[in-house]
Design an enzyme around this catalytic site. Structure first.
Site, mmCIF file in Angstrom:
data_model
loop_
_atom_site.group_PDB
_atom_site.id
_atom_site.type_symbol
_atom_site.label_atom_id
_atom_site.label_comp_id
_atom_site.label_asym_id
_atom_site.label_seq_id
_atom_site.Cartn_x
_atom_site.Cartn_y
_atom_site.Cartn_z
ATOM 1 N N CYS A 169 0.846 -1.185 0.000
ATOM 2 C CA CYS A 169 0.000 0.000 0.000
ATOM 3 C C CYS A 169 0.889 1.247 0.000
ATOM 4 C CB CYS A 169 -0.909 -0.004 1.222
ATOM 5 S SG CYS A 169 -1.929 1.476 1.389
ATOM 6 N N CYS A 215 -8.513 -5.456 -9.790
ATOM 7 C CA CYS A 215 -8.128 -4.378 -10.690
ATOM 8 C C CYS A 215 -7.700 -3.205 -9.812
ATOM 9 C CB CYS A 215 -9.331 -4.030 -11.556
ATOM 10 S SG CYS A 215 -9.014 -2.780 -12.785
ATOM 11 N N CYS A 270 0.361 3.260 3.497
ATOM 12 C CA CYS A 270 0.837 2.802 4.809
ATOM 13 C C CYS A 270 1.933 1.747 4.762
ATOM 14 C CB CYS A 270 -0.336 2.281 5.637
ATOM 15 S SG CYS A 270 -0.962 0.675 5.077
#
Length: 141
Positions: A54, A128, A57
């Protein structure tokens, strides 16, 4: 706590903190559920081995060995790294039913997951995901 999930995010920041940490484009996608334009993302055609985390984070989300060519304009994966790495929730924002994919760690928007499209993958799922929501950490082997 996010009203549509039953678990609070582990990473909690104010809107101002997210705006300071992220570029305007990252903020629009990750925190406001925007979408980058098709075929413009950094990882759409990447074949580098590694882990996708991510961008907000740093939580590990997907492995390159689950990435596949879907020719849809965004990186596609057939499964997350672990079942608890992402949260899936119903999204009806465009007048149709889709399933939004969020980082389980910070609840940032990643993209959507689609089922039953006939890709030759083990799960028949296509995660996706916006490139701008991810950061690739290449394997050093």
């Amino acid at each position: 706590m996010d009203p549509q999930t039953d678990q609070p995010p582990k990473v909690v920041k104010t809107d101002a903190e997210w705006r300071e940490q992220l570029t305007p484009a990252e903020y629009q996608v990750l925190r406001k559920a925007g979408t980058e334009r098709a075929f413009t993302g950094e990882y759409t055609d990447t074949k580098t081995a590694g882990v996708y985390s991510c961008r907000a984070c740093g939580a590990e989300l997907f492995r390159s060995d689950t990435k596949f060519e879907s020719h849809c304009g965004w990186p596609s994966f057939f499964t997350p790294l672990a079942g608890d790495a992402v949260i899936e929730r119903v999204d009806t924002s465009l007048g149709m039913k889709r399933v939004e994919v969020l980082c389980a760690n910070c609840h940032s928007h990643l993209g959507h997951v689609f089922e039953g499209e006939g890709y030759g993958t083990p799960t028949d799922l296509r995660y996706c995901i916006n490139s701008i929501s991810l950061r690739l950490e290449p394997d050093n082997s």
